[in-house]
Design a protein around this motif. Structure first.
Motif, PDB file in Angstrom:
ATOM      1  N   VAL A  92       1.275   3.523  16.909  1.00  0.00           N
ATOM      2  CA  VAL A  92       1.581   2.258  16.243  1.00  0.00           C
ATOM      3  C   VAL A  92       2.937   2.315  15.563  1.00  0.00           C
ATOM      4  O   VAL A  92       3.376   3.366  15.100  1.00  0.00           O
ATOM      5  N   HIS A  93       3.578   1.170  15.521  1.00  0.00           N
ATOM      6  CA  HIS A  93       4.782   0.932  14.720  1.00  0.00           C
ATOM      7  C   HIS A  93       4.252   0.399  13.397  1.00  0.00           C
ATOM      8  O   HIS A  93       3.444  -0.528  13.376  1.00  0.00           O
ATOM      9  N   TRP A  94       4.716   0.960  12.271  1.00  0.00           N
ATOM     10  CA  TRP A  94       4.101   0.708  10.969  1.00  0.00           C
ATOM     11  C   TRP A  94       5.200   0.449   9.952  1.00  0.00           C
ATOM     12  O   TRP A  94       6.087   1.267   9.768  1.00  0.00           O
ATOM     13  N   GLU A  95       5.136  -0.698   9.282  1.00  0.00           N
ATOM     14  CA  GLU A  95       6.107  -1.055   8.244  1.00  0.00           C
ATOM     15  C   GLU A  95       5.398  -1.208   6.908  1.00  0.00           C
ATOM     16  O   GLU A  95       4.338  -1.817   6.837  1.00  0.00           O
ATOM     17  N   VAL A  96       6.010  -0.662   5.870  1.00  0.00           N
ATOM     18  CA  VAL A  96       5.483  -0.753   4.504  1.00  0.00           C
ATOM     19  C   VAL A  96       6.568  -1.378   3.638  1.00  0.00           C
ATOM     20  O   VAL A  96       7.693  -0.888   3.596  1.00  0.00           O
ATOM     21  N   ARG A  97       6.225  -2.495   2.939  1.00  0.00           N
ATOM     22  CA  ARG A  97       7.189  -3.213   2.093  1.00  0.00           C
ATOM     23  C   ARG A  97       6.592  -3.480   0.722  1.00  0.00           C
ATOM     24  O   ARG A  97       5.504  -4.017   0.664  1.00  0.00           O
ATOM     25  N   PRO A  98       7.280  -3.171  -0.353  1.00  0.00           N
ATOM     26  CA  PRO A  98       8.453  -2.309  -0.449  1.00  0.00           C
ATOM     27  C   PRO A  98       8.054  -0.859  -0.192  1.00  0.00           C
ATOM     28  O   PRO A  98       6.886  -0.486  -0.320  1.00  0.00           O
ATOM     29  N   ALA A  99       9.025  -0.037   0.110  1.00  0.00           N
ATOM     30  CA  ALA A  99       8.742   1.353   0.490  1.00  0.00           C
ATOM     31  C   ALA A  99       8.171   2.164  -0.669  1.00  0.00           C
ATOM     32  O   ALA A  99       7.304   3.015  -0.465  1.00  0.00           O
ATOM     33  N   LEU A 100       8.656   1.917  -1.879  1.00  0.00           N
ATOM     34  CA  LEU A 100       8.302   2.731  -3.045  1.00  0.00           C
ATOM     35  C   LEU A 100       8.440   4.216  -2.688  1.00  0.00           C
ATOM     36  O   LEU A 100       9.436   4.615  -2.102  1.00  0.00           O
ATOM     37  N   ARG A 101       7.423   5.017  -2.979  1.00  0.00           N
ATOM     38  CA  ARG A 101       7.495   6.462  -2.712  1.00  0.00           C
ATOM     39  C   ARG A 101       6.523   6.876  -1.604  1.00  0.00           C
ATOM     40  O   ARG A 101       6.027   7.995  -1.568  1.00  0.00           O
ATOM     41  N   THR A 102       6.275   5.964  -0.668  1.00  0.00           N
ATOM     42  CA  THR A 102       5.302   6.229   0.393  1.00  0.00           C
ATOM     43  C   THR A 102       5.715   7.386   1.289  1.00  0.00           C
ATOM     44  O   THR A 102       4.875   8.179   1.713  1.00  0.00           O
ATOM     45  N   ALA A 103       6.993   7.520   1.602  1.00  0.00           N
ATOM     46  CA  ALA A 103       7.437   8.639   2.446  1.00  0.00           C
ATOM     47  C   ALA A 103       7.143   9.972   1.756  1.00  0.00           C
ATOM     48  O   ALA A 103       6.655  10.916   2.393  1.00  0.00           O
ATOM     49  N   ALA A 104       7.402  10.063   0.458  1.00  0.00           N
ATOM     50  CA  ALA A 104       7.108  11.294  -0.287  1.00  0.00           C
ATOM     51  C   ALA A 104       5.600  11.549  -0.328  1.00  0.00           C
ATOM     52  O   ALA A 104       5.154  12.707  -0.237  1.00  0.00           O
ATOM     53  N   PHE A 105       4.807  10.486  -0.455  1.00  0.00           N
ATOM     54  CA  PHE A 105       3.346  10.609  -0.422  1.00  0.00           C
ATOM     55  C   PHE A 105       2.908  11.296   0.863  1.00  0.00           C
ATOM     56  O   PHE A 105       2.174  12.287   0.847  1.00  0.00           O
ATOM     57  N   PHE A 106       3.360  10.764   2.013  1.00  0.00           N
ATOM     58  CA  PHE A 106       2.951  11.337   3.291  1.00  0.00           C
ATOM     59  C   PHE A 106       3.524  12.735   3.503  1.00  0.00           C
ATOM     60  O   PHE A 106       2.857  13.594   4.078  1.00  0.00           O
TER      61      PHE A 106
END
Length: 129
Positions: A92-106
């Motif tokens: 899947v192509h997945w977009e998160v808005r706003p990004a906040l700290r989601t990349a650091a979470f994962f």
């Protein structure tokens, strides 16, 4: 520190960061097809959009279960309880808005660096229901 192009995870669930900025986090998620759902959760301040690129996914959004196939897309508004997994191998192509700290979470979750205060630290990004 998360970076574009970074891949994390295993054969069961793999994540690649496509775009990282303050407004949006774009990822590509690959599911191995074991059908395991993550715990039901919500994102208090973030909207998500998913597009199935390969295979099919099974999603339970606000209690309603549905199967999405290649070419289908769906949204999960902020504050909406949900779960999702591959229905067989899927991407899947997945977009998160706003990004906040989601990349650091994962990054912490998928590299085994999540400490004892992990869920509290990322309370703005994700909460278990």
């Amino acid at each position: 520190m998360p970076r574009e192009g970074q891949e994390l995870g295993s054969d069961a669930f793999r994540l690649r960061f496509v775009q990282l900025d303050d407004d949006v986090l774009v990822m590509e998620a690959s599911y191995g097809g074991d059908g395991q759902l993550p715990p039901e959760h919500l994102h208090p301040q973030q909207d998500e959009r998913f597009e199935v690129v390969e295979g099919a996914v099974r999603a339970i959004v606000d209690g309603a279960e549905r199967r999405y196939e290649r070419g289908d897309s769906f949204d999960v508004p902020a504050g909406t309880p949900h779960q999702m997994t591959g229905d067989g191998p899927a991407r899947v192509h997945w977009e998160v808005r706003p990004a906040l700290r989601t990349a650091a979470f994962f990054e912490q979750l998928l590299t085994g660096q999540a400490g004892p205060d992990f869920l509290s630290e990322f309370r703005d990004e994700m909460r278990l229901t």
